[in-house]
Design a protein around this motif. Structure first.
Motif, PDB file in Angstrom:
ATOM      1  N   LYS B 274       0.847  -1.218   0.000  1.00  0.00           N
ATOM      2  CA  LYS B 274       0.000   0.000   0.000  1.00  0.00           C
ATOM      3  C   LYS B 274       0.867   1.247   0.000  1.00  0.00           C
ATOM      4  O   LYS B 274       0.657   2.176  -0.781  1.00  0.00           O
ATOM      5  CB  LYS B 274      -0.888  -0.003   1.246  1.00  0.00           C
ATOM      6  N   LEU B 276       3.984   1.499  -0.818  1.00  0.00           N
ATOM      7  CA  LEU B 276       4.754   1.538  -2.060  1.00  0.00           C
ATOM      8  C   LEU B 276       3.937   2.153  -3.186  1.00  0.00           C
ATOM      9  O   LEU B 276       4.403   3.032  -3.911  1.00  0.00           O
ATOM     10  CB  LEU B 276       5.175   0.116  -2.410  1.00  0.00           C
ATOM     11  N   ILE B 277       2.687   1.694  -3.312  1.00  0.00           N
ATOM     12  CA  ILE B 277       1.829   2.201  -4.385  1.00  0.00           C
ATOM     13  C   ILE B 277       1.559   3.687  -4.182  1.00  0.00           C
ATOM     14  O   ILE B 277       1.599   4.468  -5.127  1.00  0.00           O
ATOM     15  CB  ILE B 277       0.509   1.404  -4.449  1.00  0.00           C
ATOM     16  N   LEU B 280       4.545   5.532  -5.364  1.00  0.00           N
ATOM     17  CA  LEU B 280       4.759   5.497  -6.804  1.00  0.00           C
ATOM     18  C   LEU B 280       3.767   6.371  -7.551  1.00  0.00           C
ATOM     19  O   LEU B 280       4.104   6.969  -8.560  1.00  0.00           O
ATOM     20  CB  LEU B 280       4.624   4.052  -7.308  1.00  0.00           C
TER      21      LEU B 280
END
Lengths: 297, 287
Positions: B274, B276-277, B280
């Motif tokens: 979560k 990480l997304i 990004l």
């Protein structure tokens, strides 16, 4: 009055003292090598000594043609990869934006190619996926009865660059996918409802509502991917090392080979400087492009 | 009725397609994991074997080779490479985080023309191919006698992680409302206190995302370990291709090393997906 003055002084702690140390360190570790490269670009190794040779390296870089070729390879690679990744990422995002059984796990799993170490990816493709005789890919095309797609992949001059594009597409398509998925979630519902009342087909809704609304997000993704492809080194170095011939020698590989294969530090530095200026130019275009575009909307 | 059936078929096709796409994107990784458990004879075979007798010989060999010199005269201290990777990544992202948060906060709170130029300069260091820095670093390292040392590798890694951290954290700090800090000033906080007590805690998710992403970037980096190290400070990514011999390739061991190299990043990605997304997609969706 006095209070505001102390506050002003107090704010300068953040304004100045927070910024100065990081900037000085960043300057030391980025500008010093840059200056070093500038100095080295005017020198050449002659009989074991670095001798000042003026603009000979720059002349050789332009006249030689190999640098221009590597620039051309970089551009071809970047343009194909970015277009394919953005389109494919959008298609997968549309597919995954609907609620299907187990979709949240699938979304999570699709990040994995992106975080996998690029050189490991390169080794996997080179040793296990692409080998024409025992590789997985040719076996796959055998299975689905498409023998004309059984190519020599990274071993042949004609398909080497496309093979690398394919690896980059495999690895980096998850990025556009994730961003578009997040973008699709933020879209307002009203235009779609209105379009449904007017009887618009899903395709028309996509082209006339979704794409215009996501225009900014798409622009940013394209910029990110251009940067990523422009920098690509690991998969080039790992899979083909610039070969066969010069078929996959991009800018980074050119600089690497000049240094560590031909021991021409002067040429490598010259190429680095020119690459740096190409980067500045790209930044300028992107920055102006996005800013100008922002100003309009 | 027919409409309903058509919708049902469409739905099933969607589900199948979604799973096929996921399988295609995971296949190379799964294939590497499978190959790491194969004997040599099961790897170089046409058609490739989906089913085989698993063996841990490759993993055994890697760790065995690290212990002593083998009959090929090849030593492969994988545990040391692993340790090097960890040391370099952790120190490089730690320093970058400390400095990056300071610079990002200052850049986020005060705007001027000069600061915008600093922003462009940071962006250009993110955008430049790392090999451009690697060549001068290689020369500097050789003249200073720092070649193959942690110091030079960490310094070089900071050229990737620091600009990235500044750039990420700036957009996170931009999201922290200024009003909260102004309220704190009225209550008598100094600007340093306001930063430590309000903005920093509020940016915690951002710090987590930045840490994860920069760890992945530094861990995965090949250019600097490849150019600046030979053996002592070599990291795992630079070691993976060591099995690509002139005379023969150690397929199974290469796959096993690859698996070991990607375990940390894969585990982090699965645990902190979560975060990480959010990291990004942050820059792109809000910009």
């Amino acid at each position: 009055m006095r209070r505001s003055k102390t506050l002003e002084k107090d704010r300068r702690v953040i304004e100045i003292y927070f910024l100065i140390p990081p900037i000085i360190i960043l300057a030391c570790i980025t500008i010093y090598p840059f200056i070093y490269a500038v100095v080295m670009s005017f020198k050449n190794l002659i009989f074991g000594k670095y001798v000042f040779v003026g603009l000979a390296n720059y002349r050789h870089l332009i006249v030689g043609g190999r640098f221009a070729h590597s620039l051309y390879i970089t551009m071809v690679f970047t343009s194909i990869a970015v277009v394919v990744e953005v389109i494919l990422g959008m298609l997968i995002a549309l597919l995954y934006s609907e609620e299907l059984p187990g979709i949240s796990i699938l979304r999570m799993l699709l990040i994995l190619p992106m975080v996998t170490t690029p050189i490991v990816v390169a080794m996997v493709f080179r040793q296990f996926i692409y080998p024409p005789d025992f590789g997985l890919l040719n076996y796959f095309f055998d299975l689905i009865r498409l023998p004309m797609l059984k190519l020599k992949w990274h071993c042949s001059i004609r398909t080497a660059l496309i093979s690398l594009v394919l690896v980059d597409v495999w690895q980096m398509t998850p990025f556009p996918f994730l961003v578009f998925l997040a973008g699709l979630k933020t879209l307002p519902k009203e235009p779609y409802e209105a379009a449904s009342i007017d009887g618009a087909s899903p395709r028309r809704k996509f082209f006339y509502i979704t794409l215009p609304l996501l225009r900014r997000v798409i622009m940013v993704v394209i910029v990110f991917r251009i940067i990523g492809c422009f920098k690509a080194f690991d998969i080039f170095y790992g899979i083909t090392g610039g070969g066969p011939g010069l078929a996959t020698e991009n800018l980074s590989v050119y600089i690497y080979l000049q240094t560590f294969k031909y021991n021409r530090i002067g040429m490598a530095s010259t190429a680095s400087i020119v690459t740096m200026f190409i980067t500045f130019f790209l930044i300028f275009v992107i920055y102006k492009g996005i800013l100008g575009w922002r100003g309009k909307s | 009725m027919g409409n309903k059936l058509a919708r049902r078929v469409k739905y099933i096709v969607r589900v199948i397609l979604a799973y096929v796409v996921a399988l295609l994107f995971l296949a190379p990784i799964l294939w590497m994991v499978a190959s790491s458990f194969k004997k040599r004879i099961d790897i170089i075979v046409s058609p490739p074997k989906i089913f085989f007798n698993p063996t841990i010989l490759n993993y055994h060999n890697i760790f065995h080779w690290s212990a002593q010199e083998t009959k090929w005269g090849l030593t492969y201290p994988i545990l040391r490479y692993y340790g090097n990777s960890l040391i370099v990544s952790i120190i490089a992202i730690g320093i970058a985080l400390l400095l990056g948060i300071m610079a990002a906060y200052s850049l986020s709170r005060f705007k001027s023309k000069k600061r915008e130029q600093i922003g462009i300069w940071i962006l250009s260091t993110i955008m430049a191919p790392p090999i451009v820095f690697a060549i001068p670093y290689f020369m500097i390292a050789r003249t200073l006698g720092l070649f193959d040392s942690y110091t030079i590798l960490i310094i070089a890694s900071i050229t990737i992680s620091l600009p990235f951290t500044i750039w990420m954290m700036k957009s996170f700090f931009d999201d922290v409302p200024k009003e909260l800090e102004e309220a704190a000033y009225i209550d008598g906080c100094s600007s340093l206190q306001a930063f430590l007590r309000i903005s920093l805690p509020l940016a915690k998710p951002g710090i987590a995302a930045t840490l994860i992403l920069s760890f992945i970037i530094v861990w995965n980096d090949l250019v600097f370990p490849l150019t600046l190290t030979a053996d002592r400070a070599k990291t795992l990514p630079a070691a993976v291709q060591g099995f690509l011999g002139w005379t023969q390739t150690f397929y199974g061991m290469m796959a096993a090393t690859g698996v070991l190299a990607i375990i940390p990043v894969i585990v982090i990605a699965l645990i902190a997906g979560k975060s990480l997304i959010s990291g990004l997609t942050l820059g792109a969706v809000k910009g």
